[in-house]
Design an enzyme around this catalytic site. Structure first.
Site, PDB file in Angstrom:
ATOM      1  N   ASP A  75       0.882  -1.164   0.000  1.00 23.71           N
ATOM      2  CA  ASP A  75       0.000   0.000   0.000  1.00 23.71           C
ATOM      3  C   ASP A  75       0.928   1.226   0.000  1.00 23.71           C
ATOM      4  O   ASP A  75       2.079   1.118   0.424  1.00 23.71           O
ATOM      5  CB  ASP A  75      -0.881  -0.021   1.253  1.00 23.71           C
ATOM      6  CG  ASP A  75      -1.670   1.257   1.418  1.00 23.71           C
ATOM      7  OD1 ASP A  75      -2.375   1.627   0.470  1.00 23.71           O
ATOM      8  OD2 ASP A  75      -1.563   1.888   2.486  1.00 23.71           O
ATOM      9  N   ASP A 133      -0.863  -0.590   6.195  1.00 21.76           N
ATOM     10  CA  ASP A 133      -0.791   0.032   7.515  1.00 21.76           C
ATOM     11  C   ASP A 133      -1.751  -0.626   8.505  1.00 21.76           C
ATOM     12  O   ASP A 133      -1.790  -0.253   9.667  1.00 21.76           O
ATOM     13  CB  ASP A 133      -1.053   1.540   7.435  1.00 21.76           C
ATOM     14  CG  ASP A 133      -2.431   1.884   6.894  1.00 21.76           C
ATOM     15  OD1 ASP A 133      -2.699   3.066   6.700  1.00 21.76           O
ATOM     16  OD2 ASP A 133      -3.234   0.962   6.670  1.00 21.76           O
ATOM     17  N   ASP A 168      -6.482  -1.438   5.397  1.00 21.19           N
ATOM     18  CA  ASP A 168      -6.108  -2.505   4.467  1.00 21.19           C
ATOM     19  C   ASP A 168      -6.443  -3.901   4.974  1.00 21.19           C
ATOM     20  O   ASP A 168      -5.933  -4.885   4.438  1.00 21.19           O
ATOM     21  CB  ASP A 168      -4.604  -2.419   4.173  1.00 21.19           C
ATOM     22  CG  ASP A 168      -4.226  -1.116   3.513  1.00 21.19           C
ATOM     23  OD1 ASP A 168      -4.927  -0.713   2.568  1.00 21.19           O
ATOM     24  OD2 ASP A 168      -3.245  -0.492   3.940  1.00 21.19           O
TER      25      ASP A 168
END
Length: 622
Positions: free
Chosen positions: A322, A515, A519
């Site tokens: 991410d 994180d 997610d």
């Protein structure tokens, strides 16, 4: 050494001295047998007890039974010195293994030291120590210098330096002041802190981490499960094989070949076969390798939820990141003021004043860049225009701060910026005054993390983000990832990960690094989910398989390196132990190997395998 290990060491020394002394005298007959029984029982009485207990509980086939049968059989054949030596060296190997496990457990225990013993609650002007479980949410606790922070909360008074090394594996201290969030498990280094608790002790960071580490051994890897099944079938097979070796050749020699049966020689071969066949090296060293790997990783600030995840991480060939909060700081920062008609600090001052009533991240970044206390009395007529920006009167000057849409609506011509980032245009009294470039800054170790992953043999690195394509491509080129996919919604990220999983090979694994807050669906869908910067993040600890205790992307490469080192050690031990066993079993069956070679095949191989397993505790720095 603990008390039990010291007691065993004394028994080993006593037995070794007695065997050495008895070997110096030419003893014969019953006297020799009686004297050698003394060191044998000193060193082996507990093994005999365990073997008898196993027989009574109908759990016969284990290493204690093999050692008992082999050594008692050797004594019955008159090989007193060899029978006692087998038991002596076996116990030396057991002591070695106990010490190795203890060393690995101490590594875990260092992490367990983050568990607080008490919390200080102020009552009637005095500090009272109470159990952390008794402290309710919203209570005010006091943490003095040298004490552990017992519960997550917010600092309401004081400032200090925190030692977070037990959580993150890093020695760099962290500064905290009034208003900062603080997590349990840190050690207060300097000032007195008053903290308002935001969680119960059972839900705090320290409790979740301890629970995670304590339960990690319950999730077995395929290698461990294989060894458990192997030992369950292997031990009875070798016992029956030894029995066949003791009975069949003499019977065949006597009945079919007309030769003397030589019972003593074949029983000796069978006993040697039993000693060689003991699966200690495999049964002990493989779980110990994983245990040491998890312990070494936790010391480095990488929490692995089980040895099965360690095995999967070692097979990882694709790493998907991410962007925001993982490869970038996730905090907007002012990068520059361009095309301005006034000095930079004046543009920032007008912008910060106009944005003083907004909680938007961009507003916060403007106020931070201004860096001074904002006098709200200087600002009037604040109007926030959703999706566009704000207008206000600052010191009698009409100020407009926002995007191109706001400038268009006010009929003000503005200058486009060629650089990548969020552009905030500023107009004063209807005249364009310049624009401010705001960007999400890359973490300093992001590019190095990607380089280290590629160096470790990762086939492809990918970045997923909801940012605009131009911003995403700029970040990707600076970091060095192989592919980037932009303007993705959370559901799009899951679909993209599933697409990559379908494309990869069956034995290749895909890791997703996020994180841990937004997610969670992708972390769960990937072959292995790695949560970044998980201090205080419940979502990370719940959804991820591997939790990195700080926000350094370089720890991803370290986690992969730890996993691969651990698996390399596991396979080294498996191949070495099985290879030596097979060779020595063949030599023992044909009569070439004696009891001394059997001792090496059992105890020697176990000691070498355990020593090799301990290497997983030590993590090399990148």
């Amino acid at each position: 050494m603990n008390k039990k290990q010291k007691k065993m060491l004394i028994r080993i020394i006593v037995a070794a001295v007695l065997v050495a002394a008895l070997s110096m005298f030419p003893l014969e007959g019953y006297l020799r047998a009686a004297l050698f029984m003394i060191p044998y029982l000193v060193i082996g009485y507990d093994i005999l007890q365990k073997a008898w207990k196993g027989i009574r509980n109908r759990q016969v086939f284990d290493e204690n039974f093999l050692m008992a049968v082999a050594t008692v059989g050797a004594l019955c054949l008159g090989d007193f010195k060899e029978g006692t030596a087998v038991m002596l060296f076996y116990q030396i190997g057991e002591l070695f293994q106990s010490y190795a496990v203890g060393k690995s457990r101490r590594n875990i225990s260092e992490l367990m030291d983050i568990r607080p013993d008490y919390a200080n609650v102020e009552r009637d002007g005095n500090l009272e120590q109470v159990d952390p479980d008794e402290v309710e949410v919203g209570s005010v606790i006091v943490v003095q210098p040298g004490e552990k922070v017992p519960i997550d909360g917010t600092v309401i008074e004081g400032n200090s330096t925190l030692n977070t090394s037990a959580l993150t594996g890093e020695s760099l201290p962290r500064e905290v002041k009034e208003g900062d969030e603080i997590i349990s498990g840190c050690i207060n280094m300097s000032g007195v802190l008053k903290i308002r608790t935001t969680k119960e002790f059972g839900e705090s960071t320290v409790s979740k981490i301890l629970d995670l580490v304590e339960n990690s051994s319950s999730r077995k890897s395929r290698s461990e499960n294989f060894i458990s099944k192997f030992a369950r079938y292997y031990t009875p097979i070798v016992c029956y094989s030894a029995l066949a070796l003791a009975l069949l050749p003499p019977i065949i020699r006597m009945l079919f070949m007309g030769m003397t049966p030589q019972w003593g020689e074949w029983i000796y071969r069978a006993l040697t076969f039993l000693v060689i066949s003991c699966p200690c090296a495999l049964v002990i060293s493989i779980p110990l390798s994983f245990f040491a790997g998890i312990g070494g990783a936790s010391k480095a600030g990488v929490l692995v939820k089980g040895s099965n995840y360690l095995e999967t991480l070692a097979q990882t060939k694709y790493v998907v990141f991410d962007k925001t909060g993982t490869l970038t700081k996730g905090v907007f920062e002012v990068c520059g003021v361009h095309h301005n008609t006034l000095e930079d600090h004046k543009i920032l001052e007008y912008s910060a004043m106009a944005e003083c009533a907004s909680s938007h991240p961009i507003s916060k970044s403007l106020q931070k860049a201004y860096g001074k206390e904002i006098d709200r009395s200087r600002v009037t007529d604040i109007r926030e225009i959703s999706g566009n920006g704000v207008t206000a009167i600052v010191d009698g000057v009409s100020v407009a701060v926002g995007n191109g849409k706001l400038m268009d609506s006010l009929g003000i011509k503005y200058v486009e910026c060629s650089q990548v980032g969020t552009i905030v245009h500023v107009a004063l009294d209807g005249q364009y005054a310049g624009h401010i470039l705001i960007a999400d800054v890359l973490k300093p170790t992001s590019a190095e993390a990607v380089r280290q992953l590629k160096k470790s043999g990762i086939r492809e690195t990918v970045m997923l983000t909801g940012d605009m394509e131009r911003v995403a491509r700029q970040a990707a080129s600076e970091i060095g990832v192989d592919k980037v996919y932009s303007e993705l919604l959370p559901a799009d990220k899951v679909a993209k990960v599933e697409e990559m999983i379908d494309r990869k090979g069956a034995k290749e694994k895909l890791a997703f690094v996020g994180d841990g807050i937004n997610d969670a669906p992708v972390l769960s869908r990937a072959d292995i989910g790695i949560a970044m910067g998980a201090l205080g993040s419940d979502a990370a600890i719940e959804a991820a398989d591997v939790v990195l205790m700080d926000d350094d992307p370089l720890k991803v490469a370290k986690a992969v390196r730890i996993a691969r080192k651990c698996m390399r050690i596991v396979y080294e031990n498996i191949y070495f132990a099985i290879g030596i066993k097979i060779l020595c079993l063949i030599l023992g069956a044909v009569g070439i190997a004696n009891m001394w070679l059997a001792i090496f095949a059992d105890v020697g191989v176990m000691v070498i395998a355990v020593l090799n397993a301990i290497r997983a505790l030590f993590v090399n720095k990148l």
